[in-house]
Design a protein around this motif. Structure first.
Motif, short mmCIF file in Angstrom:
data_model
loop_
_atom_site.label_atom_id
_atom_site.label_comp_id
_atom_site.label_asym_id
_atom_site.label_seq_id
_atom_site.Cartn_x
_atom_site.Cartn_y
_atom_site.Cartn_z
N SER A 83 0.83 -1.21 0.00
CA SER A 83 0.00 0.00 0.00
C SER A 83 0.86 1.26 0.00
N ALA A 84 1.92 1.25 0.80
CA ALA A 84 2.79 2.42 0.91
C ALA A 84 3.50 2.71 -0.40
N VAL A 85 4.01 1.66 -1.04
CA VAL A 85 4.72 1.84 -2.32
C VAL A 85 3.78 2.45 -3.36
N LEU A 86 2.57 1.89 -3.50
CA LEU A 86 1.63 2.39 -4.51
C LEU A 86 1.13 3.79 -4.15
N GLU A 87 0.97 4.06 -2.88
CA GLU A 87 0.51 5.38 -2.45
C GLU A 87 1.49 6.47 -2.86
N ILE A 88 2.75 6.26 -2.55
CA ILE A 88 3.73 7.32 -2.85
C ILE A 88 4.00 7.43 -4.35
N ILE A 89 3.98 6.30 -5.07
CA ILE A 89 4.17 6.34 -6.52
C ILE A 89 3.00 7.07 -7.18
N GLY A 90 1.78 6.73 -6.73
CA GLY A 90 0.60 7.35 -7.32
C GLY A 90 0.55 8.85 -7.10
N ILE A 91 0.80 9.30 -5.89
CA ILE A 91 0.69 10.73 -5.58
C ILE A 91 1.84 11.53 -6.17
N VAL A 92 3.06 11.00 -6.09
CA VAL A 92 4.24 11.76 -6.52
C VAL A 92 4.45 11.71 -8.03
N TYR A 93 4.31 10.52 -8.62
CA TYR A 93 4.67 10.36 -10.04
C TYR A 93 3.48 10.46 -11.00
N ILE A 94 2.26 10.23 -10.52
CA ILE A 94 1.11 10.30 -11.42
C ILE A 94 0.32 11.58 -11.18
N GLY B 37 1.37 14.04 -9.25
CA GLY B 37 2.40 15.07 -9.35
C GLY B 37 2.83 15.57 -7.99
N GLY B 38 4.11 15.33 -7.67
CA GLY B 38 4.63 15.74 -6.37
C GLY B 38 4.58 17.24 -6.17
N ASN B 39 4.94 18.00 -7.20
CA ASN B 39 4.92 19.46 -7.09
C ASN B 39 3.49 19.98 -6.94
N ARG B 40 2.58 19.33 -7.62
CA ARG B 40 1.17 19.70 -7.52
C ARG B 40 0.65 19.44 -6.09
N PHE B 41 1.09 18.33 -5.52
CA PHE B 41 0.68 17.98 -4.16
C PHE B 41 1.26 18.98 -3.16
N ILE B 42 2.48 19.43 -3.41
CA ILE B 42 3.11 20.44 -2.55
C ILE B 42 2.29 21.75 -2.60
N GLU B 43 1.80 22.10 -3.79
CA GLU B 43 0.95 23.30 -3.90
C GLU B 43 -0.33 23.13 -3.08
N ASP B 44 -0.88 21.91 -3.08
CA ASP B 44 -2.07 21.64 -2.27
C ASP B 44 -1.77 21.86 -0.78
N ILE B 45 -0.62 21.37 -0.35
CA ILE B 45 -0.24 21.51 1.06
C ILE B 45 -0.07 22.99 1.41
N GLU B 46 0.51 23.76 0.49
CA GLU B 46 0.74 25.18 0.75
C GLU B 46 -0.57 25.96 0.83
N MET B 47 -1.63 25.44 0.21
CA MET B 47 -2.95 26.06 0.37
C MET B 47 -3.41 25.97 1.83
N MET B 48 -2.92 24.95 2.54
CA MET B 48 -3.33 24.76 3.94
C MET B 48 -2.40 25.46 4.91
N ILE B 49 -1.08 25.28 4.74
CA ILE B 49 -0.13 25.76 5.75
C ILE B 49 0.64 26.99 5.32
N PHE C 46 10.34 11.91 -3.97
CA PHE C 46 10.62 11.61 -5.37
C PHE C 46 11.59 10.44 -5.55
N PHE C 47 12.44 10.20 -4.59
CA PHE C 47 13.48 9.18 -4.82
C PHE C 47 13.72 8.26 -3.62
N ILE C 48 14.19 8.81 -2.51
CA ILE C 48 14.70 7.99 -1.41
C ILE C 48 13.63 7.04 -0.86
N THR C 49 12.46 7.58 -0.49
CA THR C 49 11.43 6.77 0.16
C THR C 49 10.90 5.66 -0.75
#
Length: 626
Positions: free
Chosen positions: A470-481, A483-495, A511-514
């Motif tokens: 689950s963890a592998v697919l979760e991070i691949i789906g959100i970051v690579y499909i 979009g990691g930068n897009r997700f960061i923009e979502d977080i910045e809308m909150m914080i 993007f890489f290590i995890t």
């Protein structure tokens, strides 16, 4: 006809930012619920046992690295995901419809874990009640014991000096002639401590293996029922009630741990145990073994509860602009500090056990369960006022287990709420009670005479590979499909906006290590797979097959849901896949006031749909749009 959207649920109140789903009453309710979810039984026995097994203090090095490189990045990601959309682990996959099966897998894994986790709480309850006796029932070899039961190790034979010569003498000769054994030549008879026999013969009434189910152990079944009643009572109003309970269940275990640490540190031999934990007896060469690093990573996952769906569910009740970044750091550091702190309390007692039994610290315990229900009870039985210390220890286990169980059940009820909010508004209490009743009935197999084998089997399979997949697919789906930068923009809308330097570490991890680290651990786990065992008991082939079936049942929904989504999409195959890899039309912040320009289209499409359907149906649709 009254508006359907005015129906109120005890889960929400008029003062909530999100009046439909509800919010945490206070920030402290959320933080303590998260700490309680993360800090559980694993911190008290799983972490100390893995540390014990993997070289003592040397294990803290890979453990800390895995926290920074895998645990914390995923923890922050899941907290942000749930808070941004205000949705549970299944509905939140509007972000990537093709991967919605990952959310279903998380929920099913949580359901499996709640079944056996409450059984462990039942064990703690049984020992808690057994502690209300003047003499602890496992303190000596009473009527239930057999000939192998002994409080001390018994010499079988050894080398002795006899008439100027060194000979091999048995125990009867040694005793009758008052001879002294030469160090390093002693063989001991196979004996078991009273606490070990009590655990197997009385508590579990353990059968010979998975093949011999035997009968239901009625007092464990009653303890299991009581534990489910406690869980249901704490959750009858959802987060509004559980958020109050955790002020006691999450904080009081620290008081007990401190008391046990102070008591343990004053015992003879305690220093030897602590030195094995973090001192000169640590085995740094263990770091050369890949198994140690795998254990560190899986313990981080097990302890922080990432990829189980609970973090998303609990965070979904936050207010939109809550600082989920600082929350993630605080909870992760608290969790790992608790594990290390608990290690001191546990190892001081193990050092005392080694001193009393005249054995090395490394030979005192055989398994994690033995640490909690054999080694620790054995040591506590030797202390003055032993029933008091035993009560405190098992009361602590009970509270730690209940905290985690509250969040796991909340994960399941949140999923039901997102799918059918009207049902939960009207029938929250019956649904919660029904869910607990079903899980209780499913758990009865775990309180038979073969129950411990089932507990170990579910833990071995579901709490291992399932969460890694689950963890592998979760991070691949959100970051690579997505979009990691897009997700960061979502977080910045909150914080709020953050500097590039702030995001540098998170980008490197996400993007890489995890993902690389998770893939390596998953592949290594599969390559080094061995049939599960409990102590010296090897599981039958059909038992291993059942374990694999549980894993398949958990993860099969990932491809099934992906295929269903593709079939329902429009266009040719490539167009269908591409459309399923885009966020759903209603993906974004739950409330209109938080959507801004980036997600303004949700408002337009929602109004358009409501304009196209009759008024009453529109009201129902608005309420069921999750």
């Amino acid at each position: 006809m009254p508006s359907l959207t005015n129906e109120k649920d005890a889960h929400s109140s008029d003062s909530d930012e999100n009046s439909e789903r509800g919010n945490w009453s206070k920030k402290g309710d959320y933080l303590l619920s998260m700490v309680g979810y993360a800090v559980g039984l694993g911190n008290v026995w799983r972490f100390p046992y893995l540390t014990y097994q993997n070289g003592g203090g040397a294990f803290l090095i890979p453990y800390t690295l895995m926290l920074a490189l895998a645990g914390l990045p995923l923890f922050f990601m899941e907290c942000s995901l749930g808070q941004f959309a205000s949705l549970g682990p299944v509905s939140v996959w509007r972000i990537l419809p093709l991967f919605q099966g990952v959310g279903i897998t998380m929920v099913i894994i949580s359901a499996f874990v709640t079944i056996y986790y409450n059984v462990i709480i039942a064990y703690a309850l049984y020992y808690l009640f057994a502690s209300f006796q003047k003499v602890l029932p496992w303190s000596d070899c009473f009527s239930w014991a057999d000939e192998f039961c002994s409080k001390t190790r018994i010499v079988s034979d050894c080398n002795v000096t006899w008439g100027g010569e060194i000979i091999r003498a048995n125990s009867s000769i040694i005793t009758s002639h008052n001879l002294t054994c030469i160090n390093g030549t002693i063989n001991y008879k196979p004996v078991q401590f009273p606490s070990e026999q009590y655990w197997n013969k009385v508590t579990l009434q353990r059968s010979s293996g998975l093949d011999e189910t035997g009968r239901i152990v009625w007092y464990l079944a009653l303890c299991l029922l009581l534990s489910w009643i406690i869980v249901a009572a704490a959750l009858f109003k959802g987060i509004k009630s559980s958020g109050k309970v955790v002020y006691f269940t999450a904080l009081f275990p620290y008081v007990i741990l401190l008391i046990l640490l102070v008591r343990g540190a004053t015992l003879e031999g305690a220093l030897d145990g602590i030195e094995y934990y973090i001192g000169s007896q640590s085995n740094i060469t263990k770091l050369m073994e890949a198994e140690v690093w795998k254990d560190a990573a899986t313990q981080i996952f097990y302890s922080l509860s990432v990829a189980w769906g609970g973090l998303v569910a609990l965070s979904s009740y936050n207010k939109f602009h809550n600082n989920c970044y600082s929350d993630a750091i605080l909870v992760c550091v608290t969790n790992c500090a608790t594990s290390v702190f608990a290690g001191f309390a546990i190892f001081s007692i193990l050092g005392h056990m080694a001193f009393v039994s005249k054995r090395p610290v490394s030979e005192v315990v055989d398994s994690g369960f033995d640490l909690a229900f054999v080694a620790y009870p054995e040591a506590l039985s030797k202390l003055p006022v032993s029933p008091l210390w035993s009560f405190l220890f098992f009361f602590m286990l009970l509270l730690l287990g209940l905290d985690s169980q509250f969040a796991s059940i909340e994960t399941l009820t949140t999923t039901i709420q997102d799918i059918s909010p009207r049902v939960m508004k009207k029938l929250r209490l019956p649904v919660t009670l029904g869910l607990c009743a079903v899980l209780f009935l499913l758990g009865l197999i775990c309180v038979t005479q073969a129950g411990i084998y089932w507990v170990n089997l579910i833990d071995h399979f579901c709490a291992g590979w399932g969460i890694l997949i689950s963890a592998v697919l979760e991070i691949i789906g959100i970051v690579y499909i997505y979009g990691g930068n897009r997700f960061i923009e979502d977080i910045e809308m909150m914080i709020g906006k953050k500097s590039c330097l702030f995001w540098m570490w998170w980008r490197m991890c996400w993007f890489f290590i995890t993902p690389v680290l998770l893939m390596a651990i998953l592949v290594w786990s599969l390559i080094t797979f061995s049939r599960p065992t409990y102590g010296s008991v090897l599981y039958p082939d059909w038992g291993t097959a059942v374990g694999w079936c549980m894993i398949i049942f958990c993860v099969i929904w990932i491809p099934i849901v992906a295929i269903v989504k593709i079939v329902k999409a429009e266009g040719n195959l490539v167009q269908r896949i591409v459309s399923c890899c885009r966020p759903a039309a209603n993906w974004g912040p739950y409330l209109e006031c938080h959507r801004g320009e980036r997600y303004s289209h949700i408002v337009d499409s929602q109004k358009k749909k409501e304009h196209e359907i009759p008024t009453v149906t529109a009201i129902i649709y608005k309420e069921q749009r999750i």
